[in-house]
Structure formats: structure tokens, C-alpha cells
Design a protein around this motif. Structure first.
Motif, PDB file in Angstrom:
ATOM      1  N   LEU A 299       0.835  -1.207   0.000  1.00  0.00           N
ATOM      2  CA  LEU A 299       0.000   0.000   0.000  1.00  0.00           C
ATOM      3  C   LEU A 299       0.868   1.254   0.000  1.00  0.00           C
ATOM      4  O   LEU A 299       0.582   2.208  -0.732  1.00  0.00           O
ATOM      5  CB  LEU A 299      -0.929   0.007   1.214  1.00  0.00           C
ATOM      6  CG  LEU A 299      -2.035  -1.036   1.221  1.00  0.00           C
ATOM      7  CD1 LEU A 299      -2.768  -1.031   2.560  1.00  0.00           C
ATOM      8  CD2 LEU A 299      -3.003  -0.810   0.077  1.00  0.00           C
TER       9      LEU A 299
ATOM     10  N   ALA B 164       0.980   4.110  -2.917  1.00  0.00           N
ATOM     11  CA  ALA B 164       0.766   5.537  -2.646  1.00  0.00           C
ATOM     12  C   ALA B 164       1.922   6.366  -3.201  1.00  0.00           C
ATOM     13  O   ALA B 164       1.705   7.409  -3.823  1.00  0.00           O
ATOM     14  CB  ALA B 164       0.602   5.767  -1.153  1.00  0.00           C
TER      15      ALA B 164
ATOM     16  N   ILE C 256      -2.451   4.815  -5.520  1.00  0.00           N
ATOM     17  CA  ILE C 256      -3.470   5.173  -4.542  1.00  0.00           C
ATOM     18  C   ILE C 256      -3.325   6.662  -4.302  1.00  0.00           C
ATOM     19  O   ILE C 256      -2.297   7.126  -3.819  1.00  0.00           O
ATOM     20  CB  ILE C 256      -3.292   4.408  -3.208  1.00  0.00           C
ATOM     21  CG1 ILE C 256      -3.536   2.915  -3.394  1.00  0.00           C
ATOM     22  CG2 ILE C 256      -4.245   4.967  -2.153  1.00  0.00           C
ATOM     23  CD1 ILE C 256      -3.345   2.096  -2.130  1.00  0.00           C
TER      24      ILE C 256
ATOM     25  N   GLY D 235      -4.277   8.993  -2.044  1.00  0.00           N
ATOM     26  CA  GLY D 235      -4.855   9.168  -0.723  1.00  0.00           C
ATOM     27  C   GLY D 235      -3.758   9.204   0.324  1.00  0.00           C
ATOM     28  O   GLY D 235      -2.621   8.847   0.062  1.00  0.00           O
TER      29      GLY D 235
ATOM     30  N   LEU E 237      -2.293   7.646   3.668  1.00  0.00           N
ATOM     31  CA  LEU E 237      -2.328   6.395   4.419  1.00  0.00           C
ATOM     32  C   LEU E 237      -1.854   6.696   5.838  1.00  0.00           C
ATOM     33  O   LEU E 237      -0.683   6.973   6.059  1.00  0.00           O
ATOM     34  CB  LEU E 237      -1.435   5.348   3.758  1.00  0.00           C
ATOM     35  CG  LEU E 237      -1.720   5.064   2.282  1.00  0.00           C
ATOM     36  CD1 LEU E 237      -0.773   4.003   1.753  1.00  0.00           C
ATOM     37  CD2 LEU E 237      -3.158   4.648   2.066  1.00  0.00           C
TER      38      LEU E 237
ATOM     39  N   TYR F 162      -2.055  14.996  -0.141  1.00  0.00           N
ATOM     40  CA  TYR F 162      -2.134  13.885   0.811  1.00  0.00           C
ATOM     41  C   TYR F 162      -0.989  13.892   1.814  1.00  0.00           C
ATOM     42  O   TYR F 162      -1.188  13.584   2.984  1.00  0.00           O
ATOM     43  CB  TYR F 162      -2.232  12.555   0.057  1.00  0.00           C
ATOM     44  CG  TYR F 162      -3.485  12.535  -0.779  1.00  0.00           C
ATOM     45  CD1 TYR F 162      -4.732  12.578  -0.172  1.00  0.00           C
ATOM     46  CD2 TYR F 162      -3.431  12.545  -2.167  1.00  0.00           C
ATOM     47  CE1 TYR F 162      -5.895  12.601  -0.916  1.00  0.00           C
ATOM     48  CE2 TYR F 162      -4.591  12.562  -2.924  1.00  0.00           C
ATOM     49  CZ  TYR F 162      -5.823  12.602  -2.291  1.00  0.00           C
ATOM     50  OH  TYR F 162      -6.973  12.636  -3.023  1.00  0.00           O
TER      51      TYR F 162
ATOM     52  N   ILE G 118      -7.347   5.287   5.445  1.00  0.00           N
ATOM     53  CA  ILE G 118      -7.083   5.909   4.148  1.00  0.00           C
ATOM     54  C   ILE G 118      -7.988   7.131   4.018  1.00  0.00           C
ATOM     55  O   ILE G 118      -9.200   7.042   4.227  1.00  0.00           O
ATOM     56  CB  ILE G 118      -7.327   4.927   2.986  1.00  0.00           C
ATOM     57  CG1 ILE G 118      -6.425   3.704   3.137  1.00  0.00           C
ATOM     58  CG2 ILE G 118      -7.103   5.620   1.643  1.00  0.00           C
ATOM     59  CD1 ILE G 118      -6.645   2.627   2.088  1.00  0.00           C
TER      60      ILE G 118
ATOM     61  N   ILE H 181     -10.180   1.497  -4.468  1.00  0.00           N
ATOM     62  CA  ILE H 181      -9.251   1.653  -3.342  1.00  0.00           C
ATOM     63  C   ILE H 181      -9.431   0.495  -2.363  1.00  0.00           C
ATOM     64  O   ILE H 181      -8.456  -0.112  -1.912  1.00  0.00           O
ATOM     65  CB  ILE H 181      -9.478   3.001  -2.616  1.00  0.00           C
ATOM     66  CG1 ILE H 181      -9.312   4.182  -3.568  1.00  0.00           C
ATOM     67  CG2 ILE H 181      -8.558   3.124  -1.401  1.00  0.00           C
ATOM     68  CD1 ILE H 181      -7.930   4.456  -4.052  1.00  0.00           C
TER      69      ILE H 181
END
Length: 198
Positions: free
Chosen positions: A29, A33, A38, A40, A42, A76, A136, A151
Motif C-alpha cells: 500500500l 501511494a 493510490i 490518498g 495512508l 495527501y 485511508i 481503493i
């Protein structure tokens, strides 16, 4: 299961929070990112007391983004940075000795401190490879389409309701991050003596 909220000051933006436990692919993950797969933030939920905390950080990040005053490179990362209580120059006194502080202030090398602040925010509030829970945070303009299911499908873990985030809270870690254990009379004396010499 996820929490969707519009930003009051920026009604064209929506914040979506997704909470997962028993996560087995935190390393992947993080890589997704970093690579932009992704879009977003984390976040380590052990450092979060309430979902409102995330909403405040997201609101500030959007505000700084719209005004071109972000300290980080993306919206983010700015959310994660805004969660940190150590994004104030006075916090340098808790981590550096007097000689280092004097050199930083004398040479006006506060850029080094900003890099350190961002790094510390990611260590404390971002997820690590060993984390088994992740929060997230997605922020998107209402004109854009966003696939929350896409996601969710990338996370190898069990989704839980965001209002259960306090179940993951580690109060001792939060106290340490917020410097509650560092506010002694001796340190305050040391800081006041330093300013007497500057």
C-alpha cells in the motif's frame, strides 16, 4: 462503512475516510501511494483519536493547497503533515541541543528543520511496513469521479466503520508525539536561558 464529509469552507471538496484492520499488505500500500496508484493519505490509526481530527487536517491541507502555501509536495502528504503537533519552529527545542539551535537560527537554515518536521510527521502518522491497521483519507473535487471500491479492493484487510477509529488509538504514543512527557520545568528553563543569549 466509510465516512464521507463535505468540507464546510470548500464545499466543492469531499473527504472520504476508510478504516481497515488486519491489514497484511501495508508495504505494498505504501509503494502504491508513492507511485500514485493510490491517491490518498495512508494514516496510522493508532495516532488518531477521532475522525474529526482527520477532517481538520484535510481542511487545512485543502486551504493551503488552494493558496499555494503547502509545505509538502502533495495534498495527501500535507494532510499527514497537518496531523503532526511538531510543525512549529518552537518544537525544535525538544529535539535539538542549544548549540544546534543557535546554528540553525544564526544561519537561518530553517529549511533543514522543515524537512525534519515532514519526516517526523510521516514516521509518526503515516503507516509503516509492519502496521496491521490503516486509515485511508481521500479528498476529491466533486467534479471528479472517484472509485472508492477500487481503493478498497487494493487493501488486503477487513474494512471496519470509521467511527471505531478510537479502538485503535494508542494514548501512550500520542502523548509522546505531542511532547506531553517533555514539558518539564528544566526544559522550559533551558529554552528561556537560550533566548536570553540570542
Amino acid at each position: 462503512m466509510h465516512l464521507t464529509q463535505d468540507l464546510e469552507l470548500f464545499p466543492e471538496y469531499t473527504v472520504i475516510q476508510l478504516l481497515f484492520k488486519d491489514v497484511k499488505n501495508a508495504t505494498e500500500l505504501r509503494k502504491m501511494a508513492v507511485n500514485g496508484e493510490i491517491k490518498g493519505a495512508l494514516i496510522n490509526p493508532s495516532m488518531v483519536v477521532d475522525a474529526f481530527q482527520i477532517l481538520v487536517a484535510a481542511n487545512k491541507a485543502v486551504h493551503l493547497h488552494k493558496n499555494g502555501k503547502m509545505k509538502t509536495r502533495s495534498l495527501y502528504s500535507e494532510i499527514i503533515f497537518n496531523l503532526s503537533p511538531t510543525n512549529n519552529v518552537s518544537d525544535i527545542f525538544h529535539y535539538r541541543n542549544t548549540a544546534e539551535i543557535f546554528i540553525c537560527l544564526q544561519c537561518a537554515v530553517l529549511t533543514e528543520f522543515n524537512v525534519w518536521q515532514i519526516s517526523e510527521a510521516f514516521k509518526r502518522f503515516g503507516i509503516s511496513d509492519s502496521d496491521s491497521a490503516v486509515l485511508i483519507v481521500l479528498v476529491h473535487n466533486k467534479d471528479e469521479t472517484l472509485s472508492v471500491d477500487d481503493i478498497i479492493s487494493k487493501v488486503d484487510g477487513q474494512q471496519v466503520a470509521v467511527d471505531r477509529v478510537s479502538d485503535f488509538t494508542d494514548v501512550a504514543k500520542i502523548k509522546k508525539a505531542c511532547l506531553f512527557s517533555h514539558s518539564t520545568d528544566e526544559e522550559q528553563f533551558r529554552v528561556s536561558r537560550f533566548f536570553a543569549f540570542v
